[in-house]
Design a protein around this motif. Structure first.
Motif, PDB file in Angstrom:
ATOM      1  N   ASP A 370       0.686  -1.270   0.009  1.00 18.18           N
ATOM      2  CA  ASP A 370      -0.145   0.098   0.026  1.00 18.18           C
ATOM      3  C   ASP A 370       0.714   1.293   0.237  1.00 18.18           C
ATOM      4  O   ASP A 370       0.305   2.391  -0.110  1.00 18.18           O
ATOM      5  CB  ASP A 370      -0.964  -0.093   1.131  1.00 18.18           C
ATOM      6  N   GLN A 371       2.142   1.112   0.306  1.00 16.41           N
ATOM      7  CA  GLN A 371       3.244   2.379   0.285  1.00 16.41           C
ATOM      8  C   GLN A 371       3.248   2.745  -1.050  1.00 16.41           C
ATOM      9  O   GLN A 371       4.153   2.062  -1.913  1.00 16.41           O
ATOM     10  CB  GLN A 371       4.213   2.122   1.308  1.00 16.41           C
ATOM     11  N   ARG A 372       2.807   3.955  -1.365  1.00 17.28           N
ATOM     12  CA  ARG A 372       2.879   4.251  -3.127  1.00 17.28           C
ATOM     13  C   ARG A 372       4.129   5.049  -2.858  1.00 17.28           C
ATOM     14  O   ARG A 372       4.248   6.205  -2.753  1.00 17.28           O
ATOM     15  CB  ARG A 372       1.898   5.087  -3.493  1.00 17.28           C
ATOM     16  N   ILE A 373       5.278   4.543  -3.294  1.00 18.68           N
ATOM     17  CA  ILE A 373       6.651   4.961  -3.427  1.00 18.68           C
ATOM     18  C   ILE A 373       7.060   5.144  -4.916  1.00 18.68           C
ATOM     19  O   ILE A 373       6.981   4.493  -5.701  1.00 18.68           O
ATOM     20  CB  ILE A 373       7.775   4.136  -2.828  1.00 18.68           C
ATOM     21  N   ILE A 374       7.612   6.412  -5.034  1.00 18.60           N
ATOM     22  CA  ILE A 374       8.308   6.675  -6.494  1.00 18.60           C
ATOM     23  C   ILE A 374       9.860   6.367  -6.513  1.00 18.60           C
ATOM     24  O   ILE A 374      10.540   6.738  -5.437  1.00 18.60           O
ATOM     25  CB  ILE A 374       7.903   8.144  -6.740  1.00 18.60           C
ATOM     26  N   TRP A 375      10.231   5.396  -7.212  1.00 21.33           N
ATOM     27  CA  TRP A 375      11.385   4.863  -7.187  1.00 21.33           C
ATOM     28  C   TRP A 375      12.126   5.407  -8.448  1.00 21.33           C
ATOM     29  O   TRP A 375      11.636   5.313  -9.452  1.00 21.33           O
ATOM     30  CB  TRP A 375      11.290   3.163  -7.372  1.00 21.33           C
ATOM     31  N   TYR A 376      13.304   5.756  -8.028  1.00 24.06           N
ATOM     32  CA  TYR A 376      14.394   6.091  -9.392  1.00 24.06           C
ATOM     33  C   TYR A 376      15.740   5.350  -9.045  1.00 24.06           C
ATOM     34  O   TYR A 376      16.449   5.505  -8.271  1.00 24.06           O
ATOM     35  CB  TYR A 376      14.704   7.555  -9.150  1.00 24.06           C
ATOM     36  N   ILE A 377      15.675   3.971  -9.843  1.00 24.29           N
ATOM     37  CA  ILE A 377      16.759   3.127  -9.724  1.00 24.29           C
ATOM     38  C   ILE A 377      17.920   3.485 -11.106  1.00 24.29           C
ATOM     39  O   ILE A 377      17.237   2.896 -12.089  1.00 24.29           O
ATOM     40  CB  ILE A 377      16.088   1.539  -9.515  1.00 24.29           C
ATOM     41  N   LEU A 378      18.675   3.954 -10.729  1.00 24.99           N
ATOM     42  CA  LEU A 378      19.683   4.106 -12.087  1.00 24.99           C
ATOM     43  C   LEU A 378      20.274   2.846 -12.189  1.00 24.99           C
ATOM     44  O   LEU A 378      20.517   1.978 -11.574  1.00 24.99           O
ATOM     45  CB  LEU A 378      20.700   5.368 -11.653  1.00 24.99           C
ATOM     46  N   GLN A 379      20.979   3.029 -13.393  1.00 27.68           N
ATOM     47  CA  GLN A 379      21.955   1.605 -13.877  1.00 27.68           C
ATOM     48  C   GLN A 379      23.036   1.564 -12.841  1.00 27.68           C
ATOM     49  O   GLN A 379      23.699   2.687 -12.337  1.00 27.68           O
ATOM     50  CB  GLN A 379      22.231   1.777 -15.102  1.00 27.68           C
ATOM     51  N   LEU A 380      23.165   0.294 -12.373  1.00 27.91           N
ATOM     52  CA  LEU A 380      24.433   0.223 -11.367  1.00 27.91           C
ATOM     53  C   LEU A 380      25.306  -0.777 -12.108  1.00 27.91           C
ATOM     54  O   LEU A 380      24.969  -1.633 -12.916  1.00 27.91           O
ATOM     55  CB  LEU A 380      23.882  -0.161  -9.903  1.00 27.91           C
ATOM     56  N   PRO A 381      26.550  -0.535 -11.674  1.00 28.47           N
ATOM     57  CA  PRO A 381      27.696  -1.448 -12.036  1.00 28.47           C
ATOM     58  C   PRO A 381      27.767  -2.642 -11.370  1.00 28.47           C
ATOM     59  O   PRO A 381      27.398  -2.848 -10.287  1.00 28.47           O
ATOM     60  CB  PRO A 381      28.902  -0.569 -11.829  1.00 28.47           C
ATOM     61  N   HIS A 382      28.550  -3.382 -11.932  1.00 27.19           N
ATOM     62  CA  HIS A 382      28.798  -5.068 -11.295  1.00 27.19           C
ATOM     63  C   HIS A 382      29.843  -4.643 -10.712  1.00 27.19           C
ATOM     64  O   HIS A 382      30.972  -3.877 -10.706  1.00 27.19           O
ATOM     65  CB  HIS A 382      29.220  -6.052 -12.408  1.00 27.19           C
ATOM     66  N   VAL A 383      30.127  -5.368  -9.392  1.00 28.20           N
ATOM     67  CA  VAL A 383      31.427  -4.982  -8.313  1.00 28.20           C
ATOM     68  C   VAL A 383      31.951  -6.486  -8.222  1.00 28.20           C
ATOM     69  O   VAL A 383      31.073  -7.556  -8.377  1.00 28.20           O
ATOM     70  CB  VAL A 383      30.843  -4.325  -7.195  1.00 28.20           C
ATOM     71  N   TRP A 384      32.924  -6.447  -7.338  1.00 26.69           N
ATOM     72  CA  TRP A 384      33.660  -7.620  -6.752  1.00 26.69           C
ATOM     73  C   TRP A 384      33.493  -7.942  -5.491  1.00 26.69           C
ATOM     74  O   TRP A 384      33.957  -7.037  -4.643  1.00 26.69           O
ATOM     75  CB  TRP A 384      35.225  -7.471  -7.423  1.00 26.69           C
ATOM     76  N   GLY A 385      32.693  -8.775  -5.040  1.00 24.46           N
ATOM     77  CA  GLY A 385      32.507  -8.845  -3.546  1.00 24.46           C
ATOM     78  C   GLY A 385      31.724  -9.917  -3.203  1.00 24.46           C
ATOM     79  O   GLY A 385      31.535 -10.753  -3.892  1.00 24.46           O
ATOM     80  N   ASP A 386      31.356 -10.102  -1.827  1.00 22.40           N
ATOM     81  CA  ASP A 386      30.366 -11.175  -1.521  1.00 22.40           C
ATOM     82  C   ASP A 386      29.059 -10.984  -1.805  1.00 22.40           C
ATOM     83  O   ASP A 386      28.348 -10.140  -1.047  1.00 22.40           O
ATOM     84  CB  ASP A 386      30.550 -11.241   0.064  1.00 22.40           C
ATOM     85  N   ARG A 387      28.408 -11.827  -2.554  1.00 22.69           N
ATOM     86  CA  ARG A 387      26.969 -11.450  -2.838  1.00 22.69           C
ATOM     87  C   ARG A 387      25.880 -11.365  -1.542  1.00 22.69           C
ATOM     88  O   ARG A 387      25.096 -10.670  -1.475  1.00 22.69           O
ATOM     89  CB  ARG A 387      26.646 -12.410  -3.947  1.00 22.69           C
ATOM     90  N   SER A 388      26.219 -12.398  -0.774  1.00 20.53           N
ATOM     91  CA  SER A 388      24.925 -12.405   0.482  1.00 20.53           C
ATOM     92  C   SER A 388      25.257 -11.316   1.298  1.00 20.53           C
ATOM     93  O   SER A 388      24.139 -10.708   1.560  1.00 20.53           O
ATOM     94  CB  SER A 388      25.371 -13.882   0.880  1.00 20.53           C
ATOM     95  N   LEU A 389      26.560 -10.782   1.692  1.00 20.88           N
ATOM     96  CA  LEU A 389      26.662  -9.736   2.108  1.00 20.88           C
ATOM     97  C   LEU A 389      26.152  -8.460   1.759  1.00 20.88           C
ATOM     98  O   LEU A 389      25.676  -7.458   2.432  1.00 20.88           O
ATOM     99  CB  LEU A 389      28.121  -9.603   3.025  1.00 20.88           C
ATOM    100  N   LEU A 390      26.560  -8.229   0.517  1.00 17.42           N
ATOM    101  CA  LEU A 390      26.223  -6.996  -0.099  1.00 17.42           C
ATOM    102  C   LEU A 390      24.412  -7.046  -0.266  1.00 17.42           C
ATOM    103  O   LEU A 390      24.147  -5.802  -0.531  1.00 17.42           O
ATOM    104  CB  LEU A 390      26.836  -6.913  -1.725  1.00 17.42           C
TER     105      LEU A 390
END
Length: 498
Positions: A370-390
């Protein structure tokens, strides 16, 4: 100084023949009218005059009644080797002329009427040459004096290592008394005095040597390849760098000691942290079971009392106990998660940050449709890290943004990144309640909350967990915001090789 001061002033004329002296004086006066000519006709007058005066030039006959021109030449040169001497005679042989030249005679003029003009030309030429020689001698003397005052050693050597010239400092640095001793020292100790740098124009090298008094010194050779009159030489400087080398050794020793101390302290801190984490995990894990049991028994008690009594006060207390046990249970769960993020082994891989963000967003959309949020999600790069923790990082940050925009009429959340040479900066921005920047550092401290439990739920462990995970990845985290004007959380991840 006037021009006349640079011209010839005094000439000594040695000749027994008064007519010849008169002719010579007449020729000299015609060319050099200011010159003072002293006439010598016997040995006593010669000795007295040479002892009393300095002359710019000497003209002597060879055949004299009381001596000969060679003796006059030797007497003059013995007092001043730079004083030009002209033998003006008609009685000398070729052998005498050769002998005179070997003894330092500067010119030989035949005594005849047609050669008188040659005499004045010889005087003029020899005077100019003597002035040039004097200037060169003065420059050499000055240069030698300066070289001897230097603390740097100066030397010249052949390509085969034969020393040709050194200054005083060169000998002092090596602790040697003479050029010959220096040559022997180099031959015995510096077998590599001639280096493999001869294909270069300039080079430097540091060498440790043992001086004749037994002391060890470090010296720096700075050498240059030069050519003179078709021959190649090595001109160089020698500097005593013992103090510098000792200072460098002390610094290296200090750094090694410091590095060892840092490693020891780091190991101690790591051990203490491991003990603390183990203690926190143990306490949290052990508390979890009794709190659940308390929650269960209180629920049973509440159900039992609700069936036999209508005492609202007792039921209110039971409800409060249940809320507190629930809150305690949530805190213990978060503590266990926090403890695990510091203990979990990292599993690095290429992580698609866009996918992580969208996974978390979809999960939240399912919980709060029910929470009507306007999202702006820009293109994000790939990174080198632990997927679960990130993923846990994004979950904490997005849940916070959603939570603190709840009072807004139109919540807006923006997620993006900024690329730089060494790292990638990620951010999440909302238009929620914000915070006071003077408490920004408290945001990432465990159990620190800037809003009351009645305003926004939470245990004060989410951002602390984010910071711990980002630190483990070698990144940074910080926040910017203003009360009632939203907040932005930044974190970075370094760009590293896989």
């Amino acid at each position: 100084m006037s021009n006349q001061d640079h011209s010839i002033q005094r000439i000594l004329l040695v000749d027994d023949n008064p007519d010849d002296r008169l002719l010579v004086i007449r020729e000299l006066n015609r060319e050099f009218p200011w010159v003072e000519v002293s006439e010598i006709i016997d040995a006593d007058a010669l000795a007295q005059t040479l002892a009393a005066h300095r002359f710019d030039l000497v003209i002597t006959d060879y055949q004299l009644n009381w001596t000969n021109g060679l003796e006059i030449l030797r007497a003059v040169k013995a007092r001043d080797r730079n004083c030009p001497v002209i033998m003006f005679t008609n009685t000398g042989s070729q052998e005498i002329a050769v002998e005179a030249m070997k003894a330092g005679l500067d010119d030989y003029v035949i005594k005849s009427t047609k050669h008188f003009i040659r005499l004045t030309q010889a005087v003029k030429t020899l005077w100019e040459q003597s002035q040039t020689h004097r200037k060169v001698s003065q420059l050499e003397l000055r240069l030698q004096s300066l070289l001897n005052q230097l603390r740097l050693g100066v030397f010249r050597t052949t390509l085969q290592g034969q020393l040709l010239d050194v200054n005083t400092a060169f000998l002092n640095i090596l602790g040697l008394p003479s050029l010959e001793e220096a040559q022997s020292f180099i031959r015995e100790q510096l077998h590599s005095f001639i280096t493999n740098h001869l294909f270069e124009q300039n080079w430097e090298r540091e060498v440790q040597i043992q001086r004749s008094d037994g002391t060890n010194v470090w010296v720096l050779f700075i050498e240059t390849l030069n050519q003179l009159d078709g021959e190649t030489f090595i001109d160089g400087l020698l500097d005593d760098i013992t103090d510098r080398k000792q200072a460098e050794a002390e610094i290296r020793q200090f750094n090694q000691t410091l590095e060892r101390r840092v490693q020891e302290r780091t190991a101690q801190l790591e051990a203490i942290n491991r003990e603390l984490e183990a203690f926190a995990y143990s306490v949290s894990h052990d508390l979890r079971s009794p709190i659940r049991q308390i929650d269960g028994f209180v629920n049973l008690l509440k159900e039992h009392l609700e069936a036999i009594t209508s005492d609202e006060t007792s039921l209110y207390y039971l409800k409060a106990i249940l809320e507190l046990t629930s809150q305690a249970g949530k805190m213990i769960d978060d503590l266990l998660v926090y403890s695990r993020t510091g203990r979990t082994e990292m599993h690095y891989s290429t992580v698609d940050m866009n996918r992580l963000v969208w996974e978390v967003k979809l999960q939240i959309d399912m919980v709060i449709p029910d929470q009507r949020i306007i999202w702006y999600i820009l293109q994000l790069p790939h990174v080198w890290g632990d997927r679960s923790l990130l993923r846990l990082v994004w979950q904490n940050l997005i849940e916070n943004a959603v939570k603190f925009t709840r009072p807004c009429q139109q919540p807006v959340i923006t997620i993006g990144s900024i690329d730089s040479e060494q790292e990638t900066v990620f951010f999440i921005r909302d238009n929620g309640v914000g915070f006071d920047m003077q408490y920004a550092n408290r945001l990432f401290t465990i159990f620190q909350r800037l809003h009351s439990q009645t305003q926004f739920e939470g245990t004060g462990l989410g951002l602390a967990n984010v910071q711990r995970i980002i630190y483990r990845h070698g990144g940074r985290v910080w926040a910017e915001g203003a009360i009632n004007n939203g907040a932005t959380i930044y974190f970075t991840l370094p760009k590293v090789s896989k």
